[in-house]
Write a protein that holds these residues in place. Structure first.
Motif, short mmCIF file in Angstrom:
data_model
loop_
_atom_site.label_atom_id
_atom_site.label_comp_id
_atom_site.label_asym_id
_atom_site.label_seq_id
_atom_site.Cartn_x
_atom_site.Cartn_y
_atom_site.Cartn_z
N CYS A 162 -11.19 8.44 6.16
CA CYS A 162 -10.14 7.41 6.31
C CYS A 162 -8.83 8.07 6.71
CB CYS A 162 -9.97 6.63 5.01
SG CYS A 162 -8.63 5.42 5.08
N ALA A 163 -8.37 7.77 7.90
CA ALA A 163 -7.13 8.36 8.40
C ALA A 163 -5.91 7.83 7.66
CB ALA A 163 -7.00 8.08 9.90
N VAL A 164 -5.98 6.59 7.21
CA VAL A 164 -4.86 5.99 6.49
C VAL A 164 -4.66 6.69 5.15
CG1 VAL A 164 -4.00 3.88 5.39
CG2 VAL A 164 -5.09 3.75 7.63
N ARG A 165 -5.75 6.87 4.39
CA ARG A 165 -5.64 7.55 3.10
C ARG A 165 -5.16 8.99 3.28
NH1 ARG A 165 -4.77 3.92 -0.17
NH2 ARG A 165 -4.64 5.68 -1.62
N ALA A 166 -5.62 9.64 4.32
CA ALA A 166 -5.20 11.02 4.57
C ALA A 166 -3.70 11.08 4.83
CB ALA A 166 -5.97 11.59 5.75
N ALA A 167 -3.18 10.11 5.60
CA ALA A 167 -1.76 10.08 5.91
C ALA A 167 -0.93 9.78 4.66
CB ALA A 167 -1.48 9.03 6.99
N LEU A 168 -1.45 8.93 3.78
CA LEU A 168 -0.76 8.65 2.53
C LEU A 168 -0.71 9.88 1.64
CD1 LEU A 168 -2.24 5.10 1.75
CD2 LEU A 168 0.16 5.61 2.24
N GLU A 169 -1.79 10.62 1.63
CA GLU A 169 -1.88 11.80 0.77
C GLU A 169 -0.98 12.95 1.26
OE1 GLU A 169 -6.02 12.67 0.60
OE2 GLU A 169 -6.50 10.86 -0.55
N ASP A 170 -0.88 13.11 2.58
CA ASP A 170 -0.03 14.21 3.07
C ASP A 170 1.42 13.78 3.28
OD1 ASP A 170 0.20 12.90 5.56
OD2 ASP A 170 -1.39 14.10 6.50
N GLY A 171 1.72 12.50 3.01
CA GLY A 171 3.10 12.02 3.07
C GLY A 171 3.57 11.59 4.44
N SER A 172 2.72 11.67 5.46
CA SER A 172 3.15 11.25 6.80
C SER A 172 3.25 9.73 6.91
CB SER A 172 2.19 11.81 7.86
OG SER A 172 0.86 11.38 7.62
N LEU A 173 2.61 9.00 6.00
CA LEU A 173 2.74 7.54 5.93
C LEU A 173 3.36 7.19 4.58
CD1 LEU A 173 2.26 4.63 6.91
CD2 LEU A 173 -0.07 4.78 6.00
N ASP A 174 4.51 6.52 4.62
CA ASP A 174 5.21 6.15 3.39
C ASP A 174 4.39 5.13 2.60
OD1 ASP A 174 7.36 4.02 2.14
OD2 ASP A 174 8.00 6.10 1.94
N ALA A 175 4.21 5.39 1.31
CA ALA A 175 3.37 4.53 0.47
C ALA A 175 3.93 3.12 0.36
CB ALA A 175 3.23 5.15 -0.92
N SER A 176 5.26 2.98 0.27
CA SER A 176 5.84 1.64 0.15
C SER A 176 5.73 0.88 1.46
CB SER A 176 7.31 1.74 -0.28
OG SER A 176 8.08 2.48 0.65
N ARG A 177 5.78 1.58 2.57
CA ARG A 177 5.60 0.91 3.86
C ARG A 177 4.16 0.41 3.97
NH1 ARG A 177 7.27 0.09 9.00
NH2 ARG A 177 5.89 0.57 10.75
N TYR A 178 3.20 1.24 3.57
CA TYR A 178 1.81 0.80 3.62
C TYR A 178 1.57 -0.37 2.66
CZ TYR A 178 -3.25 0.79 3.29
OH TYR A 178 -4.58 0.40 3.29
N ALA A 179 2.21 -0.35 1.49
CA ALA A 179 2.06 -1.46 0.56
C ALA A 179 2.59 -2.76 1.17
CB ALA A 179 2.79 -1.14 -0.75
N ASN A 180 3.70 -2.67 1.91
CA ASN A 180 4.25 -3.86 2.56
C ASN A 180 3.35 -4.32 3.70
OD1 ASN A 180 6.32 -5.80 2.54
ND2 ASN A 180 7.39 -4.80 4.24
N TYR A 181 2.72 -3.38 4.36
CA TYR A 181 1.75 -3.70 5.41
C TYR A 181 0.62 -4.56 4.84
CZ TYR A 181 -2.34 -2.61 8.42
OH TYR A 181 -3.48 -2.67 9.19
N ARG A 182 0.08 -4.13 3.70
CA ARG A 182 -1.01 -4.89 3.09
C ARG A 182 -0.52 -6.22 2.52
NH1 ARG A 182 -5.83 -2.02 2.85
NH2 ARG A 182 -6.63 -4.14 2.63
N LYS A 183 0.67 -6.23 1.94
CA LYS A 183 1.21 -7.45 1.36
C LYS A 183 1.42 -8.53 2.41
CE LYS A 183 5.18 -9.30 -1.19
NZ LYS A 183 6.51 -8.99 -1.80
N THR A 184 2.07 -8.15 3.53
CA THR A 184 2.32 -9.14 4.59
C THR A 184 1.02 -9.55 5.26
OG1 THR A 184 2.88 -7.27 6.05
CG2 THR A 184 4.71 -8.47 5.03
N GLU A 185 0.05 -8.64 5.33
CA GLU A 185 -1.26 -8.98 5.88
C GLU A 185 -1.91 -10.08 5.05
OE1 GLU A 185 -5.30 -6.58 7.16
OE2 GLU A 185 -4.28 -6.02 5.31
N ARG A 186 -1.84 -9.97 3.73
CA ARG A 186 -2.42 -10.99 2.85
C ARG A 186 -1.70 -12.32 2.99
NH1 ARG A 186 -2.56 -6.44 -0.65
NH2 ARG A 186 -0.63 -7.12 -1.67
N GLU A 187 -0.38 -12.28 3.11
CA GLU A 187 0.40 -13.51 3.26
C GLU A 187 0.00 -14.26 4.53
OE1 GLU A 187 4.66 -13.47 2.62
OE2 GLU A 187 4.47 -11.51 1.65
#
Length: 373
Positions: free
Chosen positions: A305-330
């Motif tokens: 999973c490229a997304v999880r890898a980016a979260l783990e190495d810090g290249s993807l901000d965790a709060s940004r990804y959380a907002n991505y999923r939140k707005t997707e659900r909305e």
């Protein structure tokens, strides 16, 4: 209503040959004698309009009201409409809405599934945040989704730069969140940043300012207009949150010739059907998801999973990804409710636009006009 008389030259309010061509097709289709007008303010179902007959108040016709399916079908501030002036009364009847070139829409507050049209036929939307405790990166993402989905050009505008010793970190973060979107810092107090906004304030262009209460939208309007068009209130000192100043949406003309839509502050921007704007705002996450080993990857515990890898190495901000999923659900929840409502109406023998059809109606191809007969 604004007490100052408005210039009723329609060209100064954005009228052009494209609108004229569309209006002529509409006018020849009906039996009533109508003329074009633009909605400059709205007070519930009473509209303030400018037309060749002057500045008038207006209401929709009974036929229009009967044909309307949802609140979004009614005229909104920024719309061009076909009106029948009532001679000697200072009033007019709205018979039709010309097709919208763009429309910024949000979901109404509460559980009711209805859209609220913030403004229409907008060329540029300034997403306004202030350089104090109001700054919120996740809120900026939500506004970017809505503005991009409207068909308008987004511009990020930081106000009150005089209150910030170094705005660079804020500007850099906004540029990272919204690559390719212009970002400016301005101050109405020190007259900073006016030159950078000039390309967006050309004659005939309609721009809007959106943001939460207290970010300085009314001060921004007064500064650019060189006049006190809107009342300004101070923010609360204890939490830097603003008080509501603007209570309704209204168009104003700026000295440069642009038309400015001032809007009330929004405590929360609830998502509507914003699939396009959502994907455009989170292109980095979408690109990562496309690189996952499995096409149906849920980005949870799957290997490769490229997304999880980016979260783990810090290249993807965790709060940004959380907002991505939140707005997707909305957005998905809105789509499900839309489909449920359409199916229920179909069983009752009625009809309702499909989700994609309703969306298309409000975007660049416009909200359809009604028969003017």
């Amino acid at each position: 209503m604004n007490e100052k008389k408005k210039d009723t030259n329609l060209v100064s309010w954005g009228w052009n040959e494209a609108w004229q061509d569309q209006f002529e097709q509409l006018a020849t289709a009906g039996s009533k004698k109508v003329e074009p007008a633009r909605v400059t303010a709205q007070y519930s179902r009473i509209y303030q309009i400018v037309s060749e007959s002057g500045e008038l108040s207006a209401e929709v016709s009974g036929r229009f009201e009967f044909a309307a399916v949802s609140p979004g079908d009614y005229p909104a501030v920024g719309d061009w409409v076909a009106i029948e002036p009532l001679e000697g009364e200072g009033r007019a009847i709205i018979h039709a809405v010309l097709k919208r070139r763009s429309a910024m829409i949000r979901k109404t507050a509460g559980s009711t599934l209805d859209e609220q049209v913030v403004g229409t036929n907008l060329d540029t939307v300034f997403i306004v945040q202030s350089l104090n405790q109001d700054w919120n990166a996740r809120r900026l993402e939500r506004y970017l989704i809505a503005v991009r989905d409207s068909g308008s050009q987004p511009v990020v505008l930081f106000t009150k730069s005089d209150l910030c010793d170094d705005p660079t970190p804020y500007l850099s973060e906004a540029e990272r969140i919204a690559p390719g979107v212009p970002v400016f810092a301005v101050s109405a107090i020190t007259d900073q940043g006016r030159k950078g906004l000039a390309p967006y304030l050309k004659p005939g262009h309609t721009v809007a300012a959106v943001g939460s209460s207290g970010v300085g939208k009314s001060s921004l309007l007064n500064w650019l207009a060189g006049d006190d068009l809107q009342e300004v209130q101070r923010i609360r000192e204890d939490d830097a949150r603003g008080r509501h100043t603007t209570t309704h949406r209204e168009l104003f003309r700026l000295p440069e010739g642009a038309i400015w839509l001032d809007t009330p502050g929004m405590r929360e921007l609830q998502m509507w059907d914003s699939q396009h704007g959502w994907q455009a705002t989170f292109t980095d996450v979408e690109e990562l998801a496309a690189s996952c080993r499995f096409r149906d990857c849920q980005h949870e515990k799957e290997s490769g999973c490229a997304v999880r890898a980016a979260l783990e190495d810090g290249s993807l901000d965790a709060s940004r990804y959380a907002n991505y999923r939140k707005t997707e659900r909305e957005i998905a929840r809105i789509a499900r409710k839309e489909q449920f409502a359409a199916n229920r109406l179909k069983k009752k023998g009625g009809s309702r636009d499909s989700e994609s059809g309703r969306k298309q109606k409000h975007r660049a191809n416009g909200a359809g006009f009604y028969d003017a007969e």
